[in-house]
Design a protein around this motif. Structure first.
Motif, PDB file in Angstrom:
ATOM      1  N   LEU A  92       0.838  -1.196   0.000  1.00 16.66           N
ATOM      2  CA  LEU A  92       0.000   0.000   0.000  1.00 16.66           C
ATOM      3  C   LEU A  92       0.873   1.245   0.000  1.00 16.66           C
ATOM      4  N   LEU A  93       0.631   2.129  -0.969  1.00 17.97           N
ATOM      5  CA  LEU A  93       1.412   3.358  -1.101  1.00 17.97           C
ATOM      6  C   LEU A  93       0.526   4.579  -0.926  1.00 17.97           C
ATOM      7  N   ASP A  94       0.910   5.447  -0.005  1.00 22.17           N
ATOM      8  CA  ASP A  94       0.329   6.779   0.053  1.00 22.17           C
ATOM      9  C   ASP A  94       1.115   7.607  -0.960  1.00 22.17           C
ATOM     10  N   SER A  95       0.469   8.005  -2.037  1.00 20.33           N
ATOM     11  CA  SER A  95       1.193   8.695  -3.113  1.00 20.33           C
ATOM     12  C   SER A  95       1.738  10.049  -2.670  1.00 20.33           C
ATOM     13  N   GLY A 110       1.215  25.468  -8.331  1.00 20.58           N
ATOM     14  CA  GLY A 110       1.765  24.927  -7.095  1.00 20.58           C
ATOM     15  C   GLY A 110       2.346  23.539  -7.277  1.00 20.58           C
ATOM     16  N   ILE A 111       2.726  22.940  -6.167  1.00 18.34           N
ATOM     17  CA  ILE A 111       3.354  21.616  -6.184  1.00 18.34           C
ATOM     18  C   ILE A 111       2.786  20.761  -5.056  1.00 18.34           C
ATOM     19  N   ALA A 112       3.001  19.459  -5.165  1.00 20.72           N
ATOM     20  CA  ALA A 112       2.749  18.552  -4.052  1.00 20.72           C
ATOM     21  C   ALA A 112       4.013  18.513  -3.199  1.00 20.72           C
ATOM     22  N   SER A 113       3.869  18.797  -1.904  1.00 25.12           N
ATOM     23  CA  SER A 113       5.035  18.834  -1.024  1.00 25.12           C
ATOM     24  C   SER A 113       5.490  17.422  -0.667  1.00 25.12           C
ATOM     25  N   ASP A 114       6.600  17.341   0.018  1.00 26.38           N
ATOM     26  CA  ASP A 114       7.137  16.033   0.426  1.00 26.38           C
ATOM     27  C   ASP A 114       6.234  15.318   1.426  1.00 26.38           C
TER      28      ASP A 114
END
Length: 221
Positions: free
Chosen positions: A100-103, A176-180
């Motif tokens: 399971l991956l939290d993207s 914008g961006i998706a943060s770490d």
């Protein structure tokens, strides 16, 4: 952006968008044009509902090895539902495994992750090899987004309606961006489409993009 595959190895577990009047299930049957036209004129509140753990279990069926990728847990309860489903499935099906991956992202970054898993599986990699490698690969992928309208964000309470209206009048695009940690962060406000596209290119440059795989998702653009 991926609903099925010719060999049925991909199954989408959809979110649902709801207003006081209607609901839209994000599956292959969704009429996106109808939904976007409706939301553009809708003045009330809207929100989304994540799939239940049972939805995830039903999607898995009787598969021996499963890779489940969810939209970022910072925007949705999908990851938590999938985590519960993973625990239940592995408990009731000894010997079967779920990665399971939290993207920590949304949209096309998930597509990149899925394609990488398919690529490794086709190369004969084991479940364990893919599980380890995909975590490292995920650290190399990024999401950059551009919003031409803030109306939907205003309707679901994430943006002040007055701010959304002013942005529309001034032709402001939010980039914008998706943060770490999986939050979607506004970085720039660009006036007009040309400036927005140049801003997107600047972000690619700042991320040291070197011609590697890139996927573009859009809504009638």
């Amino acid at each position: 952006n991926l609903f099925t595959a010719p060999d049925h190895s991909i199954i989408s577990v959809p979110l649902t968008l709801r207003t006081d009047e209607r609901e839209f299930i994000d599956n292959a049957d969704l009429n996106i044009k109808e939904m976007t036209d409706y939301l553009a004129s809708y003045k009330g509140k809207s929100g989304s509902a994540c799939p239940s753990s049972q939805d995830w279990v039903e999607a898995v069926g009787d598969a021996e090895y499963i890779f489940a990728i969810t939209i970022t847990s910072n925007l949705s309860g999908s990851y938590n539902s999938a985590r519960i489903a993973k625990e239940d499935y592995e408990e009731t099906h000894p010997g079967r495994k779920v990665c399971l991956l939290d993207s920590l992202s949304a949209g096309s970054e998930l597509k990149l992750i899925v394609e990488k898993i398919q690529e490794m599986a086709a190369a004969g990699k084991t479940f364990e090899e893919i599980s380890a490698a995909i975590v490292d690969y995920q650290k190399q992928t990024h999401l950059i987004f551009c919003l031409k309208s803030l109306t939907n964000l205003a309707n679901n309470g994430r943006v002040n309606p007055a701010v959304a209206k002013i942005a529309g009048v001034l032709n402001i695009h939010v980039v914008g961006i998706a943060s770490d940690v999986g939050t979607l962060e506004q970085k720039e406000k660009a006036r007009g489409e040309k400036k927005a596209l140049l801003t997107l290119m600047d972000f690619l440059h700042n991320l040291n993009y070197n011609g590697a795989k890139l996927r573009i998702g859009h809504c009638f653009n």
